[in-house]
Design a protein around this motif. Sequence first.
Motif, mmCIF file in Angstrom:
data_model
loop_
_atom_site.group_PDB
_atom_site.id
_atom_site.type_symbol
_atom_site.label_atom_id
_atom_site.label_comp_id
_atom_site.label_asym_id
_atom_site.label_seq_id
_atom_site.Cartn_x
_atom_site.Cartn_y
_atom_site.Cartn_z
ATOM 1 N N ALA A 1 71.555 53.462 12.022
ATOM 2 C CA ALA A 1 72.612 54.456 12.578
ATOM 3 C C ALA A 1 73.067 55.389 11.447
ATOM 4 O O ALA A 1 73.475 54.835 10.362
ATOM 5 C CB ALA A 1 73.703 53.869 13.229
ATOM 6 N N THR B 1 76.193 61.128 15.446
ATOM 7 C CA THR B 1 75.324 59.923 14.865
ATOM 8 C C THR B 1 73.803 60.010 15.620
ATOM 9 O O THR B 1 73.742 60.442 16.837
ATOM 10 C CB THR B 1 75.932 58.646 15.615
ATOM 11 O OG1 THR B 1 77.501 58.455 15.002
ATOM 12 C CG2 THR B 1 75.262 57.342 15.260
ATOM 13 N N ARG C 1 70.453 57.735 16.121
ATOM 14 C CA ARG C 1 69.882 56.236 16.082
ATOM 15 C C ARG C 1 68.392 56.234 15.937
ATOM 16 O O ARG C 1 67.684 57.309 16.383
ATOM 17 C CB ARG C 1 70.333 55.554 17.477
ATOM 18 C CG ARG C 1 71.813 55.478 17.824
ATOM 19 C CD ARG C 1 71.968 54.988 19.109
ATOM 20 N NE ARG C 1 73.485 54.560 19.315
ATOM 21 C CZ ARG C 1 74.306 55.276 19.500
ATOM 22 N NH1 ARG C 1 74.130 56.529 19.728
ATOM 23 N NH2 ARG C 1 75.538 55.000 19.716
ATOM 24 N N ASP D 1 73.437 49.122 20.217
ATOM 25 C CA ASP D 1 74.956 48.989 19.819
ATOM 26 C C ASP D 1 75.065 47.474 19.561
ATOM 27 O O ASP D 1 75.881 47.009 18.802
ATOM 28 C CB ASP D 1 75.502 49.736 20.935
ATOM 29 C CG ASP D 1 75.422 51.375 20.943
ATOM 30 O OD1 ASP D 1 75.122 51.621 19.755
ATOM 31 O OD2 ASP D 1 75.616 51.837 21.949
ATOM 32 N N HIS D 2 74.634 46.662 20.408
ATOM 33 C CA HIS D 2 75.109 45.149 20.332
ATOM 34 C C HIS D 2 74.473 44.828 19.074
ATOM 35 O O HIS D 2 75.210 43.960 18.418
ATOM 36 C CB HIS D 2 74.491 44.524 21.621
ATOM 37 C CG HIS D 2 74.239 43.035 21.385
ATOM 38 N ND1 HIS D 2 75.601 42.242 21.610
ATOM 39 C CD2 HIS D 2 73.547 42.092 20.942
ATOM 40 C CE1 HIS D 2 75.506 40.933 21.353
ATOM 41 N NE2 HIS D 2 74.305 40.903 21.061
ATOM 42 N N LEU E 1 74.024 46.321 16.127
ATOM 43 C CA LEU E 1 74.866 46.938 15.032
ATOM 44 C C LEU E 1 76.464 46.017 15.150
ATOM 45 O O LEU E 1 76.869 45.951 13.846
ATOM 46 C CB LEU E 1 75.130 48.486 15.518
ATOM 47 C CG LEU E 1 75.480 49.335 13.958
ATOM 48 C CD1 LEU E 1 74.455 49.122 13.092
ATOM 49 C CD2 LEU E 1 75.863 50.721 14.714
ATOM 50 N N HIS E 2 77.098 46.161 16.388
ATOM 51 C CA HIS E 2 78.308 45.542 16.257
ATOM 52 C C HIS E 2 78.189 43.947 15.966
ATOM 53 O O HIS E 2 79.070 43.354 15.017
ATOM 54 C CB HIS E 2 78.770 45.535 17.777
ATOM 55 C CG HIS E 2 80.043 44.862 17.918
ATOM 56 N ND1 HIS E 2 81.261 45.318 17.710
ATOM 57 C CD2 HIS E 2 80.506 43.634 18.498
ATOM 58 C CE1 HIS E 2 82.251 44.282 17.756
ATOM 59 N NE2 HIS E 2 81.677 43.581 18.362
#
Length: 893
Positions: free
Chosen positions: A183, A315, A317, A335-336, A338-339
């Motif tokens: 990202a 942003t 990706r 996103d999952h 990264l989090h």
Amino acid sequence: MTPEHQRLQAAQNAQMPWKKWGPYLSDRQWGTVREDYSDTGSAWDYFSHQQSHARAYRWGEDGLGGLCDDEQRLCFGLALWNGRDPVLKERLFGLTGNQGNHGEDVKEYYFYLDSTPTHSYLKFLYKYPQAEYPYADLVAENGRRGYDQPEYELLHTGVFDENRYFDVFVEYAKADPEDIAIAIEVVNRGPESATLHLLPTLWFRNTWSWYEDCKKPRLSKGKQPFAPTGDVVVEATHPTLGNYWFYCEPAELYFTENETNNQALYGAKNASPYVKDGIHNAVIHGQRSAVNPEHVGTKVAPHYRFDLAPGEHRTVRLRLTSQPDLEHPLGPEFDHILHARRQEADDFYAALTPFELSDDQRQIQRQAIAGLLWSKQVYRYEVDRWLKGDPTMPAPPDDRTRNTHWRHVDSGDIISMPDTWEYPWFAAWDLAFHCIPLALVDPEFAKHQLDLLTREWYMHPNGQLPAYEWAFGDVNPPVHAWATWRVYKIDQKMTGKGDRPFLERVFQKLLLNFTWWVNRKDANGKNVFEGGFLGLDNIGVFDRSAPLPTGGTLEQSDGTSWMAMYCLNMLEMALELALDNPVYEDMATKFFEHFIYIADAMNHIGDDQTRLWSEEDGFFYDVLYLPQGDRIQLKIRSMVGLIPLCAVMTLDPDTLAKLPNFTRRVEWFIQNRPNLKRNVACMETKGQGARRMLALCYATLGHVEPRDRLRRLLEKLLDEAEFLSAYGIRALSKYHAEHPYSFHADGEDYRVAYEPAESRSGLFGGNSNWRGPIWFPVNYLIIEALQKFHHYLGDDYQVECPTGSGQWMNLWQVASVLSQRLMAIFERDGAGDRPVNGGTALLQNDPHWRDYVLFYEYFHGDNGAGLGASHQTGWTGLVAKLIQQQAEYSRDS
């Protein structure tokens, strides 16, 4: 165990290659010895930054905020353009050693914000000016300034005024060892709209230009864009790495070759119209013919253009993976990942220091470790081939002499670097200190680093360890044994079990290195060592690595003390190994005796009894041994005279009880060599808990009691008018500000004065100064030595700290004070400022700067401001260990 601990264990057990990909891409490959094929050895001039965007590297790659695989076959990094610069910003710019008024110096602002030890999560920040980058101004102004003036930095040029810059954040999060979510967030910090071109770049290191019949890898555009997102994909095919896929959000893809533009550089014909700077020419000059319309090559970048309003964020990706045909590579799963990795990084560092710390201290510790982990680099240097040249290239000059005696060096390893821009090559004594904080987060990597330099493809057959690529034959302080023992003990404390095979393996190789020192650096066979500059660069009145202007030899207090410390480190390891194998008791006895003889030599050199210790001053000095036989103490109060403190160890009665043969031999030595035992706190004198101690600074001289001798040395160490700064121990006493030391020889005056900031001379390039600033590695050793003295002397032995203050402390408390002063360099003070940032208001106050910490090479002796290399987290990363142990001690006290 946190998920990151589990990944570390899986990597250690070879279950999953979590470390295959990491930030192993250098920040600078140009200007290195490896790329220098000149007949003059002028590495800085042979391959310049100006050439780097168009000329293929031979031995490695560099990039901006990038990563690569563990053999550096496939690389990823940022390329940026603000619409004004003459070149794409693909790599960091800085002055060469010949251009800077204080040597080489990177002229960029970037921060290593986070990393887990497996690099499952990484975060990097680059601050990119919106105005044209002032390349010429930086070179011209620094060239105009002399050694007596400070460096001219990028902030001084005005390009960051009114916050006219972009923040470019890069995050990497691994879904699995070979599946990386990327990202890139860009932010306009300025007051007006501004345009930024972002070109995340993927390329293969050029291996095919140097070898005959080498199969060339290939990047090619994949199938039609993903529907309905419009995402695009690049397939990467490599003969040994295998296949990878690079998924990108919708963009035009530019393909070219990672090959030299001979036409632009040399006026020669190019084999292909698509060369290394093809993407640069397409974006900046609009030359669409410079990129391959067939969408194949060895270098590729998607092109994103953002017109950003003030404060606007965007942003991008991307995903680099070994998995083909991912259905939604940049969808919700991205996103999952990264989090999850961010949270797991938080959990890992919370577990690292589960003690009471301020938020500021946790942030400093985490960024220090991040800097260490981001400074791991693939280092390739096959010296024999470098000297002979490649079959497809012209032969190098025959008269090259650099590293000719090190043809056996054949490096292709991931190594912890001091700083991957200013020092993008390993340095033997730096590396030893890196391993201490590294052992907190990844003890296996720390052990591997110490093992590595003793392997046959690094260590010389005669036993010498290579120093650094500019001169492998130079001599660094012999601290490898100390680091080995410390990492062994840290690992043992963390895991509950000591790694004996590691300890024994390195010990056996260090026996060769120790023998090399004894045979090569004790010219007169008197157990007094010369060593050379020994990493302390300009600390002496002469260049200690060059022939002396007076002739003769220099009997060095630090050289001799390093060897005494080396003896004790080897003794500690031998005693540990002897618990399982009695053979090592004989070796322990050898190192005990060798230490005793060195201690005697420190105090009684030659027939005239000229000593390194001055009873008059209560300090250790170098002694100049002239050809006619005269000896002169060089009375400079410097770190040279404090290194003897570091030669200390304690022996617990339990250890002695388990090793009766060693104990019996030592007692025989004491009884039969009474003239020697006076030089140490010997086996007869019991301290706290019936412990015994061996120490250079605890000898009986005449009628002076050992405790008084140590006290006299500590009086100067803790005197704020001499060595003690508010930010640690200075390398040279402040006494020499008003009392410079001078020596006259051959019609010249040689002078040493207190210089708390940058060096005022060109000695050792002028980029390093040991005449007043604060250096972390030696401060750390002194802190550890004081803790050992306390272990023996206990709470009853107290000294004034600071000297003359009326405040008395035991030596453990003194060590704690020194630790806190070093930590204070980075911590916010009462005014909210960090001393490391000096008087730079932007760094101190701006919310987009003030929480980002730089870890410099050394620090101003009076105000703690950062000096030298600005990203040398290497040994300055020791602050992470100080924070951890201070918190632990506070909890336990």
